[in-house]
Write a protein that holds these residues in place. Structure first.
Motif, PDB file in Angstrom:
ATOM      1  N   ASP A   1       3.722   5.496  11.697  1.00  0.00           N
ATOM      2  CA  ASP A   1       2.890   5.276  10.514  1.00  0.00           C
ATOM      3  C   ASP A   1       2.398   3.824  10.510  1.00  0.00           C
ATOM      4  O   ASP A   1       3.197   2.898  10.391  1.00  0.00           O
ATOM      5  N   PRO A   2       1.092   3.587  10.622  1.00  0.00           N
ATOM      6  CA  PRO A   2       0.586   2.218  10.699  1.00  0.00           C
ATOM      7  C   PRO A   2       0.797   1.394   9.432  1.00  0.00           C
ATOM      8  O   PRO A   2       0.736   0.170   9.484  1.00  0.00           O
ATOM      9  N   VAL A   3       1.074   2.020   8.308  1.00  0.00           N
ATOM     10  CA  VAL A   3       1.262   1.271   7.064  1.00  0.00           C
ATOM     11  C   VAL A   3       2.515   0.385   7.121  1.00  0.00           C
ATOM     12  O   VAL A   3       2.565  -0.651   6.470  1.00  0.00           O
ATOM     13  N   PHE A   4       3.513   0.751   7.926  1.00  0.00           N
ATOM     14  CA  PHE A   4       4.734  -0.057   8.014  1.00  0.00           C
ATOM     15  C   PHE A   4       4.444  -1.452   8.572  1.00  0.00           C
ATOM     16  O   PHE A   4       5.141  -2.410   8.251  1.00  0.00           O
ATOM     17  N   ALA A   5       3.428  -1.583   9.385  1.00  0.00           N
ATOM     18  CA  ALA A   5       3.075  -2.882   9.961  1.00  0.00           C
ATOM     19  C   ALA A   5       2.570  -3.856   8.901  1.00  0.00           C
ATOM     20  O   ALA A   5       2.532  -5.059   9.147  1.00  0.00           O
ATOM     21  N   GLN A   6       2.222  -3.357   7.727  1.00  0.00           N
ATOM     22  CA  GLN A   6       1.732  -4.220   6.655  1.00  0.00           C
ATOM     23  C   GLN A   6       2.858  -4.858   5.854  1.00  0.00           C
ATOM     24  O   GLN A   6       2.615  -5.636   4.938  1.00  0.00           O
ATOM     25  N   TYR A   7       4.087  -4.513   6.195  1.00  0.00           N
ATOM     26  CA  TYR A   7       5.253  -5.075   5.514  1.00  0.00           C
ATOM     27  C   TYR A   7       5.955  -6.059   6.436  1.00  0.00           C
ATOM     28  O   TYR A   7       5.805  -6.006   7.652  1.00  0.00           O
ATOM     29  N   ASP A   8       6.719  -6.958   5.853  1.00  0.00           N
ATOM     30  CA  ASP A   8       7.432  -7.976   6.617  1.00  0.00           C
ATOM     31  C   ASP A   8       8.655  -7.351   7.278  1.00  0.00           C
ATOM     32  O   ASP A   8       9.765  -7.467   6.772  1.00  0.00           O
ATOM     33  N   MET A   9       8.416  -6.652   8.380  1.00  0.00           N
ATOM     34  CA  MET A   9       9.492  -5.995   9.104  1.00  0.00           C
ATOM     35  C   MET A   9       9.039  -5.732  10.533  1.00  0.00           C
ATOM     36  O   MET A   9       7.847  -5.709  10.828  1.00  0.00           O
ATOM     37  N   ARG A  10       9.993  -5.550  11.406  1.00  0.00           N
ATOM     38  CA  ARG A  10       9.681  -5.265  12.810  1.00  0.00           C
ATOM     39  C   ARG A  10       9.493  -3.754  12.997  1.00  0.00           C
ATOM     40  O   ARG A  10      10.363  -2.972  12.628  1.00  0.00           O
ATOM     41  N   VAL A  11       8.354  -3.377  13.559  1.00  0.00           N
ATOM     42  CA  VAL A  11       8.070  -1.981  13.860  1.00  0.00           C
ATOM     43  C   VAL A  11       8.171  -1.816  15.372  1.00  0.00           C
ATOM     44  O   VAL A  11       7.490  -2.498  16.128  1.00  0.00           O
ATOM     45  N   ILE A  12       9.048  -0.911  15.804  1.00  0.00           N
ATOM     46  CA  ILE A  12       9.295  -0.735  17.231  1.00  0.00           C
ATOM     47  C   ILE A  12       8.221   0.117  17.894  1.00  0.00           C
ATOM     48  O   ILE A  12       7.833  -0.128  19.020  1.00  0.00           O
ATOM     49  N   TRP A  13       7.718   1.109  17.209  1.00  0.00           N
ATOM     50  CA  TRP A  13       6.776   2.039  17.841  1.00  0.00           C
ATOM     51  C   TRP A  13       5.652   2.363  16.877  1.00  0.00           C
ATOM     52  O   TRP A  13       5.896   2.635  15.715  1.00  0.00           O
TER      53      TRP A  13
ATOM     54  N   PRO B   1       0.776  -1.237   0.000  1.00  0.00           N
ATOM     55  CA  PRO B   1       0.000   0.000   0.000  1.00  0.00           C
ATOM     56  C   PRO B   1       0.811   1.292   0.000  1.00  0.00           C
ATOM     57  O   PRO B   1       0.293   2.339  -0.333  1.00  0.00           O
ATOM     58  N   HIS B   2       2.066   1.231   0.384  1.00  0.00           N
ATOM     59  CA  HIS B   2       2.814   2.476   0.568  1.00  0.00           C
ATOM     60  C   HIS B   2       3.414   2.939  -0.753  1.00  0.00           C
ATOM     61  O   HIS B   2       4.212   2.253  -1.357  1.00  0.00           O
ATOM     62  N   ARG B   3       3.027   4.123  -1.205  1.00  0.00           N
ATOM     63  CA  ARG B   3       3.506   4.652  -2.482  1.00  0.00           C
ATOM     64  C   ARG B   3       4.547   5.748  -2.313  1.00  0.00           C
ATOM     65  O   ARG B   3       5.133   6.192  -3.284  1.00  0.00           O
ATOM     66  N   ASP B   4       4.787   6.219  -1.101  1.00  0.00           N
ATOM     67  CA  ASP B   4       5.748   7.290  -0.867  1.00  0.00           C
ATOM     68  C   ASP B   4       7.166   6.765  -1.113  1.00  0.00           C
ATOM     69  O   ASP B   4       7.590   5.804  -0.467  1.00  0.00           O
ATOM     70  N   PRO B   5       7.919   7.356  -2.054  1.00  0.00           N
ATOM     71  CA  PRO B   5       9.246   6.835  -2.399  1.00  0.00           C
ATOM     72  C   PRO B   5      10.225   6.825  -1.223  1.00  0.00           C
ATOM     73  O   PRO B   5      11.017   5.888  -1.088  1.00  0.00           O
ATOM     74  N   PHE B   6      10.193   7.846  -0.383  1.00  0.00           N
ATOM     75  CA  PHE B   6      11.119   7.887   0.748  1.00  0.00           C
ATOM     76  C   PHE B   6      10.796   6.769   1.741  1.00  0.00           C
ATOM     77  O   PHE B   6      11.696   6.066   2.211  1.00  0.00           O
ATOM     78  N   ASP B   7       9.523   6.569   2.041  1.00  0.00           N
ATOM     79  CA  ASP B   7       9.143   5.499   2.960  1.00  0.00           C
ATOM     80  C   ASP B   7       9.443   4.131   2.362  1.00  0.00           C
ATOM     81  O   ASP B   7       9.841   3.206   3.075  1.00  0.00           O
ATOM     82  N   ARG B   8       9.277   3.979   1.064  1.00  0.00           N
ATOM     83  CA  ARG B   8       9.609   2.703   0.417  1.00  0.00           C
ATOM     84  C   ARG B   8      11.104   2.415   0.543  1.00  0.00           C
ATOM     85  O   ARG B   8      11.512   1.275   0.730  1.00  0.00           O
ATOM     86  N   MET B   9      11.925   3.471   0.475  1.00  0.00           N
ATOM     87  CA  MET B   9      13.365   3.285   0.657  1.00  0.00           C
ATOM     88  C   MET B   9      13.665   2.863   2.095  1.00  0.00           C
ATOM     89  O   MET B   9      14.498   1.988   2.329  1.00  0.00           O
ATOM     90  N   LEU B  10      12.987   3.471   3.063  1.00  0.00           N
ATOM     91  CA  LEU B  10      13.175   3.065   4.459  1.00  0.00           C
ATOM     92  C   LEU B  10      12.788   1.599   4.659  1.00  0.00           C
ATOM     93  O   LEU B  10      13.495   0.845   5.340  1.00  0.00           O
TER      94      LEU B  10
END
Length: 64
Positions: free
Chosen positions: A50-62, A26-35
């Motif tokens: 940003d709750p969208v990061f939880a939709q990716y296979d990665m650990r979200v700390i906060w 879902p994330h289309r922002d180029p900077f966030d996609r790089m992160l």
């Protein structure tokens, strides 16, 4: 302060750029996609409200 906290610089590599360009989801922002790509490639967690990061296979700390 960053040195005392043991933070380092993470350069953007070609591998990061390639992964960012092929990310689905879902994330289309180029900077966030790089992160997202950097965190996944380097096996690092992300600190974000940003709750969208939880939709990716990665650990979200906060999350807000």
């Amino acid at each position: 302060m960053l040195r005392r906290s043991r933070f380092g610089v993470l350069a953007i590599t070609l591998a990061h750029a390639r992964l960012a360009g092929t990310l689905e989801g879902p994330h289309r922002d180029p900077f966030d996609r790089m992160l997202i790509a950097q965190c996944r490639h380097e096996a690092l967690p992300i600190v974000s409200g940003d709750p969208v990061f939880a939709q990716y296979d990665m650990r979200v700390i906060w999350r807000a």
